[in-house]
Write an enzyme that holds these catalytic residues in place. Structure first.
Site, PDB file in Angstrom:
ATOM      1  N   ALA A 160       9.022  -4.012  -2.219  1.00  0.00           N
ATOM      2  CA  ALA A 160       8.086  -2.931  -2.527  1.00  0.00           C
ATOM      3  C   ALA A 160       6.681  -3.453  -2.791  1.00  0.00           C
ATOM      4  CB  ALA A 160       8.588  -2.161  -3.756  1.00  0.00           C
ATOM      5  N   LYS A 161       6.562  -4.728  -3.108  1.00  0.00           N
ATOM      6  CA  LYS A 161       5.267  -5.298  -3.452  1.00  0.00           C
ATOM      7  C   LYS A 161       4.314  -5.373  -2.261  1.00  0.00           C
ATOM      8  CE  LYS A 161       6.312  -5.985  -7.785  1.00  0.00           C
ATOM      9  NZ  LYS A 161       5.667  -5.197  -8.860  1.00  0.00           N
ATOM     10  N   ASP A 162       4.847  -5.228  -1.043  1.00  0.00           N
ATOM     11  CA  ASP A 162       3.959  -5.183   0.126  1.00  0.00           C
ATOM     12  C   ASP A 162       2.924  -4.073  -0.021  1.00  0.00           C
ATOM     13  OD1 ASP A 162       5.523  -7.162   1.164  1.00  0.00           O
ATOM     14  OD2 ASP A 162       6.096  -6.091   2.982  1.00  0.00           O
TER      15      ASP A 162
END
Length: 430
Positions: free
Chosen positions: A104-106
């Site tokens: 999700a950090k993308d």
């Protein structure tokens, strides 16, 4: 030739006719159907190219993404069958590990870099460096985005971070700086170290390129990325039919951004925090202060409880969590033993191999489903794959049973009343 072997043309014709007559009616029809289909397909060729039908022409269009950044978002929403069947609720998971950087950090890495570019703080291919303090996943996403957009990444992280994450960072060309685990009040803590490195670079005129401290915990580009993208995706994918959202919080950006978007459209929605051992957010949501018998809020100098979980859990209120904190309705504490058992359960029942923070989310989602009863729709987050957690979290999971469905949900949820999770001195401030 026929004459040489002594077979008359009349005999050969009769033999062939006999074979043809012996074939069944259905076989003959099948042969003719195939022949006509080939002829029909051939009729579509014109100049060596098949001509599309009107129906095909209506749906065929270009769908090309530009760079890895074009692959971020629009991740699938999947039903976790085992948890749904066991609880009677529809437990859905946003599969964020399908982003190109694997987590999700993308989303926030791209949002922060694009924000910095818009503010004139970063210039592609000019030697600029992005600094960040992270337990791994944000660093991996930043390293990927920086490479794609013409920057370098310098990542500070705790020296107990899983080796898989460190290896990924190095293979993406990031400069990795490991620091001893420490509380946020320590200037050598990994977030503070990253900030200091960026300041040092900007104060040294002899070094080419500027330094940007990404500041994922406080930079509001974080929660806004989830407000503008993750929340709307969930709303669209569920058709607006969501009763509960369950998510952990590290920076707090996901739970804040998603809840701020969805609660404006679904006022009856419940938002539930999933929190691992050692984090103060559970007490903050439940009781209003980060407090237990051992400590008072704001005076913590070390961590009294260790956890195997990476990516979520923190002992301070970040700006990204604070903007959504009033919208969080409840919190569930999840022990390490429950997380380990859930990770094993998901493999054995669903073939789903997830990381530690996802296991925490799934335990909390199952607990809340049993609390509110069947018939509800609960959405949680699959943050990343278990491949980033092999040397630490998954090493503690132990062997997977060859027997299908060896464990039950009751086995997992009973662990909290029979085990202790007290360990010492390793921070969860991710």
């Amino acid at each position: 030739m026929i004459g040489r072997i002594g077979v008359s043309p009349q005999l050969l014709l009769g033999f062939s006719l006999g074979i043809l007559l012996s074939a069944s009616y259905s076989e003959i029809c099948s042969f003719l159907s195939r022949l006509w289909r080939v002829q029909d397909e051939d009729s579509k060729f014109e100049g060596g190219r098949i001509q599309m039908t009107g129906e095909e022409a209506g749906v065929v269009k270009k769908d090309i993404r530009v760079g890895v950044e074009g692959l971020i978002g629009n991740t699938p929403l999947m039903k976790i069958k085992s948890l749904s069947d066991a609880t009677g609720c529809e437990i859905l998971a946003k599969v964020e590990m399908m982003n190109p950087g694997g987590s999700a950090k993308d989303r926030i890495a791209l949002a922060i870099v694009e924000w910095a570019e818009a503010e004139g703080l970063l210039r592609p291919n000019s030697g600029d460096v992005v600094y960040e303090g992270t337990s791994g996943s944000t660093g991996i996403s930043l390293a990927m985005i920086c490479r794609a957009k013409g920057y370098r990444a310098h990542i500070c992280l705790p020296d107990d971070t899983s080796t898989e994450k460190v290896d990924l960072l190095e293979k993406l060309g990031a400069e990795v700086e490991k620091v001893p685990p420490a509380s946020i009040v320590d200037k050598r803590q990994y977030v503070n170290q990253a900030r200091s490195r960026a300041i040092e670079r900007n104060n040294d005129d002899s070094i080419e390129g500027r330094g940007l401290f990404a500041d994922q915990f406080e930079n509001e580009a974080n929660w806004k990325a989830h407000y503008e993208h993750t929340g709307p995706e969930i709303y669209r994918q569920t058709g607006g039919q969501v009763d509960v959202v369950v998510a952990g919080a590290g920076t707090g950006g996901t739970i804040s951004g998603v809840s701020r978007y969805l609660k404006r459209r679904l006022p009856n929605l419940k938002v539930v925090l999933a929190d691992p051992p050692g984090s103060g957010l559970y007490n903050k949501v439940k009781y209003g202060v980060m407090f237990d018998i051992k400590e008072r809020e704001g005076t913590r100098r070390r961590h009294q409880v260790d956890t195997l979980v990476e990516g979520i859990g923190i002992n301070r209120i970040t700006r990204n969590f604070d903007v959504g904190r009033p919208l969080v309705d409840d919190a569930i504490r999840v022990t390490d033993e429950e997380s380990l058992a859930m990770a094993k359960f998901l493999v054995e029942h669903d073939g789903l191999f997830v990381g530690s923070s996802t296991a925490v989310n799934c335990v909390a989602a199952a607990k809340y489903a049993l609390k509110i009863g069947p018939g509800h729709t609960i959405v949680t987050i699959i943050c990343d794959s278990g491949t980033r957690h092999l040397s630490k979290f998954w090493k503690a999971v132990g062997p997977i049973s060859g027997e299908l469905g060896a464990s039950s949900l009751e086995d997992i949820l009973d662990l909290s009343s029979t085990t202790s999770t007290s360990r010492t001195n390793t921070p969860v401030n991710r």
